[in-house]
Every structure is written in structure tokens, then in C-alpha cells.
Design a protein around this motif. Structure first.
Motif, PDB file in Angstrom:
ATOM      1  N   PHE A  49       0.858  -1.188   0.000  1.00 24.19           N
ATOM      2  CA  PHE A  49       0.000   0.000   0.000  1.00 24.19           C
ATOM      3  C   PHE A  49       0.893   1.236   0.000  1.00 24.19           C
ATOM      4  O   PHE A  49       0.772   2.122   0.829  1.00 24.19           O
ATOM      5  N   SER A  50       1.814   1.257  -0.979  1.00 18.48           N
ATOM      6  CA  SER A  50       2.765   2.350  -0.995  1.00 18.48           C
ATOM      7  C   SER A  50       2.095   3.628  -1.500  1.00 18.48           C
ATOM      8  O   SER A  50       1.010   3.594  -2.092  1.00 18.48           O
ATOM      9  N   ASP A  51       2.771   4.745  -1.261  1.00 18.45           N
ATOM     10  CA  ASP A  51       2.238   6.034  -1.715  1.00 18.45           C
ATOM     11  C   ASP A  51       1.984   6.014  -3.215  1.00 18.45           C
ATOM     12  O   ASP A  51       0.923   6.449  -3.700  1.00 18.45           O
ATOM     13  N   ILE A  95      -1.146   4.086  -4.122  1.00 16.49           N
ATOM     14  CA  ILE A  95      -2.399   4.763  -3.785  1.00 16.49           C
ATOM     15  C   ILE A  95      -2.627   5.959  -4.702  1.00 16.49           C
ATOM     16  O   ILE A  95      -3.751   6.206  -5.153  1.00 16.49           O
ATOM     17  N   TYR A  96      -1.570   6.674  -4.998  1.00 16.21           N
ATOM     18  CA  TYR A  96      -1.733   7.800  -5.950  1.00 16.21           C
ATOM     19  C   TYR A  96      -2.256   7.283  -7.287  1.00 16.21           C
ATOM     20  O   TYR A  96      -3.138   7.879  -7.907  1.00 16.21           O
ATOM     21  N   GLU A 128      -4.044   4.701  -7.808  1.00 16.15           N
ATOM     22  CA  GLU A 128      -5.461   4.352  -7.666  1.00 16.15           C
ATOM     23  C   GLU A 128      -6.339   5.593  -7.761  1.00 16.15           C
ATOM     24  O   GLU A 128      -7.392   5.594  -8.409  1.00 16.15           O
ATOM     25  N   ILE A 129      -5.893   6.660  -7.065  1.00 19.57           N
ATOM     26  CA  ILE A 129      -6.680   7.896  -7.094  1.00 19.57           C
ATOM     27  C   ILE A 129      -6.796   8.422  -8.522  1.00 19.57           C
ATOM     28  O   ILE A 129      -7.891   8.787  -8.992  1.00 19.57           O
ATOM     29  N   GLU A 130      -5.661   8.425  -9.219  1.00 20.46           N
ATOM     30  CA  GLU A 130      -5.678   8.914 -10.600  1.00 20.46           C
ATOM     31  C   GLU A 130      -6.589   8.053 -11.464  1.00 20.46           C
ATOM     32  O   GLU A 130      -7.382   8.560 -12.264  1.00 20.46           O
ATOM     33  N   LEU A 184      -9.187   6.232 -10.526  1.00 19.69           N
ATOM     34  CA  LEU A 184     -10.595   6.401 -10.178  1.00 19.69           C
ATOM     35  C   LEU A 184     -11.158   7.699 -10.734  1.00 19.69           C
ATOM     36  O   LEU A 184     -12.350   7.818 -11.001  1.00 19.69           O
ATOM     37  N   LEU A 185     -10.299   8.701 -10.862  1.00 18.19           N
ATOM     38  CA  LEU A 185     -10.800  10.013 -11.271  1.00 18.19           C
ATOM     39  C   LEU A 185     -10.355  10.367 -12.688  1.00 18.19           C
ATOM     40  O   LEU A 185     -10.320  11.532 -13.067  1.00 18.19           O
ATOM     41  N   ASP A 233     -11.874  10.130 -15.278  1.00 17.16           N
ATOM     42  CA  ASP A 233     -12.947  10.784 -16.036  1.00 17.16           C
ATOM     43  C   ASP A 233     -13.311  12.138 -15.475  1.00 17.16           C
ATOM     44  O   ASP A 233     -14.302  12.760 -15.876  1.00 17.16           O
ATOM     45  N   ALA A 234     -12.528  12.603 -14.505  1.00 13.49           N
ATOM     46  CA  ALA A 234     -12.940  13.827 -13.824  1.00 13.49           C
ATOM     47  C   ALA A 234     -12.270  15.068 -14.370  1.00 13.49           C
ATOM     48  O   ALA A 234     -12.611  16.166 -14.009  1.00 13.49           O
ATOM     49  N   GLY A 282      -9.193  16.283 -13.888  1.00 13.28           N
ATOM     50  CA  GLY A 282      -8.618  17.019 -12.765  1.00 13.28           C
ATOM     51  C   GLY A 282      -7.384  17.806 -13.150  1.00 13.28           C
ATOM     52  O   GLY A 282      -6.964  17.821 -14.304  1.00 13.28           O
ATOM     53  N   LYS A 283      -6.813  18.454 -12.140  1.00 12.51           N
ATOM     54  CA  LYS A 283      -5.630  19.279 -12.409  1.00 12.51           C
ATOM     55  C   LYS A 283      -4.395  18.594 -11.855  1.00 12.51           C
ATOM     56  O   LYS A 283      -4.103  18.648 -10.695  1.00 12.51           O
TER      57      LYS A 283
END
Lengths: 594, 136
Positions: free
Chosen positions: A575-577, A580-581, A583-585, A587-588, A590-591, A593-594
């Protein structure tokens, strides 16, 4: 020393030159009465009771047997007419001074002296024999007692005349022990204030075996009571110990052991029933705690297993109050588990050994184990009276004093089954005190990073699936330190913990979870923030390298340190940084983001 | 098209993630707006993750773990509590309404509660509207 032959009462005996008469007489089995003589102390010849006649050639004179040194050619008579006449006079004089002292009266009566023409004093007890003074000075070496004044005013006293309570006195009790007439006594003033001494119900010397079931069963020395440790005197025990097992210079040693697993079985302590003042523990003589009563019932205890009140009488009725300190919002909410059963045991033994009535004041009867409910049934058959209701208070029953006995205590309670308040007269009350965590549980817990459950006992890893483990791998708890329990359960837990420990040792290797933290030495700044974050104390600081290090075996991979590291020096595998980053990217994605 | 918020949820493995799984197994309906990320313990959550989520376009972030006192790793959720509360105050300075970041406790048995929590935060963030974060 040269050996000589002397005759005592016509019998011949061989002794060393200079031996006191009394010792030589002892060898022959001749008994010479004494009052101020003690084998451990230098003879003083104060009381003159041991007077005998010494004859050498034509010269005869009266001498004191305790210190007269025998020499060649002397003959001793211990009970001829002159000796008996003189001794009677001496006893008559003593009787005039201490007319009501039992020892003096009895000794005088033995020689036919029952009254004294020299006067009568019923109050005086001291015969000025000096045993107390000499003991305190030569054996105990506390130098508290001494003679004061001269002639008719001579008496034994302490510095500045503080005879009621001298602060120099170490209360060893040696003076009271050697006094032949009981003129000097030891009184523990703290008992007047209602303090309950640690070992009630019986005398205890400075060197003692704690109890018959002690492990190891060897005597211990109480440093507060031992004279040697306070003044450097006494040391009598050294002389009698054959294997020379006593070492006053012994000190506590601290040893360091490197171990792989630790099992804690630190037990519990008993609730101090003085906190519930309404039950009178520490105020009334015959209110006992469960542990006190247990001592009394023990066959090797202070009363030899007999149930006795403070004044030595057998109680007519005993009240046993359950839940003292347990199931109580003001003290402990939990149930102490063992009390109902030992209360029933007490009742059974009392019924067995006395004809006393037994009352149980209970809230619930918890007979949960094997054979326990059946035992309860048996107690009902034995006629033990069960009153369901919390006892409100224990009082002295004023209406019961007189008729030759000191009166009852009364237990005021509510009998919920009949819906009435009752006052039950009893001679003795036993309080089932709660089992509570030891006073130092905090300290011990900190040393082993152990958590505590809300009741204050050590926290197990899982109440059902891991009752002997703790959150720290390799550290186990068993027995009452984990929670109140009785002997069968304690043994079961202990065996379980031992099995776990042995299993790990037998396996020889430990399986580690790949999800864990690792510190990058190059990035670590040595701030030690992570050290305190870890709930498993898995992070330590390497002083040489000045960086923190994670113990792989202890780390559980929770990641708290990873998140807390200001330098980002800790990698949490799995569960390294970066993961997780990502995963966040993802998941989003389609958002926009910036 | 009505606004559908995007909410990233950081869930602890032992409690909330399992609770959410239970909700699924129980066929409970909860909004697809909440997108879970599994971590072993809420104590693992670096505030930077939450900021990253907002930067990547999340309109709301949910952090959910074991109830206090029940953390599988003993006190990780307390650390999460501290970090999230502090972060909330900071986010306000950046113009992110504090209601967009929510901290809840859902245990492994609380499938229904998870569904309720997911619905609630979706509704809250929907009412707040999309987050237009100015980064520069």
C-alpha cells in the motif's frame, strides 16, 4: 581452660574452670530458680533468687548461681536449710514489691511464701532485673532502655522519660519477650487508628515462612522488623542456621536475558475493603476480608484452622457479604467471578467446623463451572441461609451487649425475595472483596506496550479467538492479569499460552506478512516521530546510524508510520504512496482534474 | 445533465471495506458516486492523498474506518481522526467547503449503515455542487 571437678548437692560434675554454678547444675539436671537470667545475655545477678551456698573448707557464703564462677575445691548446696530460708526471704521481699504478678506469686508459693510482712503493692510489675535493658543494649543494640534514678526511685526508662512512646524504639519486641513479669509490653499505636496490618490474625517474627504453601518454602527476613538490618545487633539466626544460608549482605540483582517470547502472569490484587466504610473493615475487630478468612481457615494458619473471633470465642453466626467492590458503579463494574464459589466454600467449612449459622448476602449466585451448581445445592441442604439483597451496612448491635458476651454485629440488608429490610445479628462478617488489577499495571503495561481493557486488566488480542495473545506478537498474558478467573481457568490459559510459545519455538521460523513498513536509511532524518506512532513498538532508533529502524517481525503493516513520516522515508509495501496515488488517478480519470 | 458528484472513499480493510462488501452481498443499493480505495487502516491515510483526490477532480472525499476503540491495529483510527480534523480546517483556507470531507466509523457488520453513509455524502456533495478548484 582447665577442667575441674566440683560437687553440687553431693553429686560430682566435671566442668571448665570459671563456669557459672547454674550451668554446672544444669548438666546435673539440678534446677535452680531464676528470674533475671537469660542464656543469651550476660548474667546480672539482680533478682538474687538463684542464691546458693558455696563452701570451701571452713568458709561458707551465699552466692548467686547465675554468675558465681566455679573453681577447684568448691562445693555447692542448692537446697539446704540455709539456702531455702534465704530464698524464702528474698521471695517475700519480691512479693512485697510485685504482689500481684503471677510469676512471682507462683514462685513464692512453690517455696511456701504466700504473703509478705514487708508490704503489699498490687500495681508494680517491674522487678528491676535489667533483662530488658541488657537485651536492648547488648543484643538489639538499639540502646533505647536504661535504668534511671537510684535507690527506691530506681526504674527502667527511655531517653527523656518518654515511656509511652519513644521514637528511638524500633519496636522489635525483644524487651517484652524477655521480661519475666510482663511489666513491659509492645503496643502498635497504628492499630488504634484502624490501620489493618498486612498480616493480621497472628504474630509474626522478623524471620518467617510466609505460609505453608509458599513457593519456594523457605523463610524470609522482613527488613523492617529485623533488628540486624536496623541496628546491626542480634544476628542470632546466623548462629543457628547450619547450612549458613543467611546472608545479610544479599542485595537485589538485575539480570538481563535475551528471549524470543514473554509470558506475563502477574496476577491481581485484592480490593481494599476499607474503601467501603459502611462494612466496618478496619473498624470492627470481627469484620474480615476474604483473604483474612482464608488464612484463618487454613490448617497451618494462625488459629490452626479453627474459626475464632478476636476474643477467642467461636462465633454463633457468620455473615458473608458478596460483591464488595465488584458489580458496583462506585468501584468496579465487573464481576470478580470467583467470589460466589469461595463464599460457598467458606460456608461449607464453617458448617463443618462449628455450629454457627451462616448467612450469605448475595445479588446473584454465580455457580458457572463443573460441579459448581451441584455444590450450591449441597449448601442449601446444609442449611446455609441465602438472602438475596445487597448488604447496606454492618453495625454494632447495642441491644445485644451484656449477658457475658460482647454483643453482635448486625448486617442491615434488603431481602428482595420477601420484599423487606432486615437486620441480621452475626458475630463475624466476611467480605468477598473484588479482584482488581495490580496497582502497577500501568507501569508493567508500558514496559511491554500492553493495552488495558476498560476494567483495567490487560487486553487480550481477541476475547474469543486469541485470549492469551496480545497485539504484540510474542508477548502473551495468562491468568488473573487478563481478568478475574479461578484456578481451573487460569491453568487452562497458562497451558494454552505455553502451547503457543512452544509451537513457535518448535517451528523455528516465523512467517511474516509481506504487507509491512520499511525505512529508507538515506531518507530518514532521525526525527523519531514514527517511533511513538507505532502501536506495536516495532520502530526503534539506531543510535549509531542515527536513523529509525522497523522490526520486521513486530510490524503489522498498518501504515500509520508511513503516513506520519515527514520525510516520506518509510515505504509501506503493498500500500505504498505510489500505488495509492495511482489508484486515485485511475478512479478520477474521467474527472478532468488538475 | 444533472450534476453527479465524484466522491473518493478511503476505507479501512478490516471494518468499513468489509462493511461495504457486506452491503454488496446483501444486495443493498448505494450510489455509484462513491468510489472506494482500500487501505489496511485509516491510519495509513496521508492527508496528501485527500488533497491529491481533490486535485484530480473529486468533489468530495470520505474517510471511513473502525469505531474508536475497535481499530484492528489498536489506535490507527485515532491518528486518522487527528489528521482529518486538522486537514478540514486547512481545506477551508483553500476554498474547499469542510462538508466535502467526511469522516465516519462503519464496522464490518454495518452493511446498512454503509449504504446510508454513502447515500448521505452523495446527497451532501450534490447539494454543494461541483468543486471548481483553482490551482496555480
Amino acid at each position: 581452660m582447665a577442667k575441674i571437678k566440683v560437687r553440687i548437692d553431693g553429686k560430682e560434675v566435671e566442668v571448665e574452670h570459671g563456669t557459672p554454678v547454674i550451668q554446672a547444675a544444669e548438666k546435673l539436671g539440678i534446677d535452680i530458680p531464676t528470674l533475671c537470667h537469660h542464656e543469651d545475655i550476660e548474667p546480672y545477678a539482680a533478682c538474687r533468687v538463684c542464691i546458693v551456698e558455696a563452701v570451701r573448707g571452713k568458709r561458707r557464703r551465699m552466692v548467686t548461681a547465675c554468675n558465681y564462677p566455679l573453681s577447684d575445691g568448691v562445693e555447692i548446696f542448692t537446697d539446704n536449710e540455709r539456702v531455702l530460708r534465704t530464698r524464702r526471704l528474698i521471695l517475700e521481699l519480691l512479693l512485697a514489691r510485685c504482689s500481684e504478678v503471677p510469676v512471682i506469686k507462683e514462685l513464692a508459693a512453690r517455696y511456701g511464701v504466700t504473703s509478705s510482712r514487708f508490704g503489699y503493692d498490687p500495681k508494680e510489675k517491674c522487678i528491676l532485673c535489667g533483662l530488658c535493658v541488657r537485651t536492648c543494649q547488648d543484643v538489639v543494640k538499639a540502646h533505647v532502655l536504661g535504668f534511671a534514678y537510684r535507690g527506691g526511685k530506681r526504674k527502667v526508662s527511655t531517653p527523656f522519660g518518654r515511656e509511652q512512646c519513644s521514637d528511638l524504639c524500633i519496636t522489635c519486641g525483644a524487651c517484652a519477650h524477655v521480661c519475666p513479669t510482663g511489666a513491659i509490653s509492645i503496643h502498635d499505636l497504628s492499630l488504634d487508628k484502624g490501620a489493618v496490618p498486612e498480616f493480621t490474625l497472628g504474630p509474626k517474627s522478623a524471620i518467617y515462612v510466609p505460609f505453608a504453601q509458599a513457593v519456594p518454602k523457605v523463610p524470609v527476613i522482613d527488613p523492617d522488623a529485623c533488628i540486624q538490618m536496623q541496628t546491626g545487633g542480634c544476628s542470632k539466626c546466623l548462629g543457628v542456621c547450619e547450612p549458613a544460608a543467611i546472608d545479610f549482605g544479599d542485595e537485589d540483582k538485575i539480570e538481563e536475558l535475551e528471549v524470543g517470547q514473554i509470558l506475563l502472569t502477574t496476577g491481581f490484587q485484592t480490593f481494599d475493603a476499607r474503601a467501603m466504610a459502611q462494612y466496618g473493615y478496619g473498624r470492627y475487630d470481627n469484620v474480615l476480608s476474604s483473604l483474612d478468612f482464608e488464612k484463618m481457615l487454613n490448617a497451618s494458619g494462625p488459629t490452626g484452622g479453627q474459626v475464632r473471633m478476636k476474643n477467642g470465642q467461636t462465633p454463633r453466626a457468620i455473615g458473608i457479604i458478596h460483591c464488595v467492590g465488584s458489580r458496583d458503579v462506585r468501584h468496579h463494574r465487573y464481576c470478580s467471578r470467583v467470589c460466589c464459589m469461595y463464599a460457598l466454600k467458606f460456608a461449607h467449612l464453617v458448617k463443618d467446623r462449628t455450629s454457627a449459622e451462616v448467612y450469605q448476602f448475595y445479588i446473584d449466585m454465580r455457580a458457572f463451572g463443573k460441579g459448581y451448581e451441584e455444590f450450591y445445592g449441597r449448601l442449601l441442604d446444609e442449611g446455609v441461609i441465602m438472602i438475596r439483597g445487597k448488604a447496606a451496612e454492618v453495625v454494632e448491635a447495642p441491644w445485644s451487649i451484656g449477658n457475658g458476651h460482647e454483643g453482635y454485629l448486625a448486617v442491615r440488608c434488603e431481602d428482595t425475595l420477601i420484599g423487606k429490610f432486615r437486620e441480621i445479628p452475626v458475630d463475624m462478617v466476611v467480605l468477598c472483596a473484588a479482584l482488581e488489577p495490580n496497582a502497577d499495571t500501568d507501569k508493567v503495561g508500558n514496559i511491554f506496550s500492553l493495552a488495558r481493557s476498560p476494567d483495567g486488566f490487560f487486553l487480550e488480542q481477541h476475547p474469543k479467538l486469541n485470549p492469551v495473545g496480545t497485539v504484540n506478537e510474542g508477548i502473551y498474558i495468562a491468568g488473573a492479569c487478563q481478568g478475574p478467573k479461578d484456578i481451573p481457568d487460569t491453568v487452562a490459559q497458562a497451558q494454552g499460552a505455553a502451547a503457543r510459545i512452544l509451537a513457535l519455538i518448535a517451528k523455528g521460523e516465523v512467517l511474516l506478512d509481506p504487507i509491512r513498513a520499511a525505512i529508507n536509511e538515506d531518507l530518514c532524518g532521525g526525527c523519531k516521530v514514527c517511533n511513538n506512532l507505532c502501536p506495536y513498538s516495532a520502530i526503534s532508533f539506531n543510535e549509531e546510524k542515527r536513523v529509525s529502524v522497523v522490526n520486521e517481525t513486530l510490524c503489522k503493516g498498518c501504515g500509520t508510520c508511513v503516513a506520519g513520516c515527514p520525510a516520506g522515508a518509510i515505504k509501506g509495501s503493498g500500500f505504498s504512496d505510489e500505488q495509492i496515488y495511482a489508484e486515485i488517478e485511475g478512479l478520477l480519470a474521467d474527472a478532468g482534474g488538475k | 445533465m444533472p450534476f453527479e458528484p465524484k466522491i473518493v472513499a478511503f476505507l479501512c480493510n478490516w471494518c468499513t471495506y468489509t462493511g461495504a462488501d457486506l452491503a454488496g452481498v446483501s444486495r443493498l443499493k448505494w450510489p455509484p458516486n462513491v468510489r472506494p480505495i482500500r487501505v489496511m487502516c485509516t491510519g495509513r491515510i496521508d492527508p496528501q492523498f485527500i488533497v491529491k483526490a481533490f486535485r484530480e477532480g473529486a468533489d468530495g472525499v470520505l474517510v471511513s474506518g473502525c469505531h474508536p476503540g475497535d481499530c484492528h491495529y489498536y489506535e490507527g483510527n485515532y491518528k486518522a481522526l487527528r489528521r482529518v480534523h486538522l486537514l478540514k480546517r486547512m481545506l477551508e483556507e483553500f476554498g474547499i467547503q469542510p462538508d466535502r470531507l467526511k469522516l465516519t466509523w462503519v464496522s464490518a457488520a454495518e452493511g446498512e449503515r454503509w449504504a446510508a453513509v454513502a447515500k448521505e455524502i452523495t446527497q451532501t456533495v450534490r447539494e454543494l455542487g461541483p468543486l471548481h478548484l483553482e490551482v496555480g
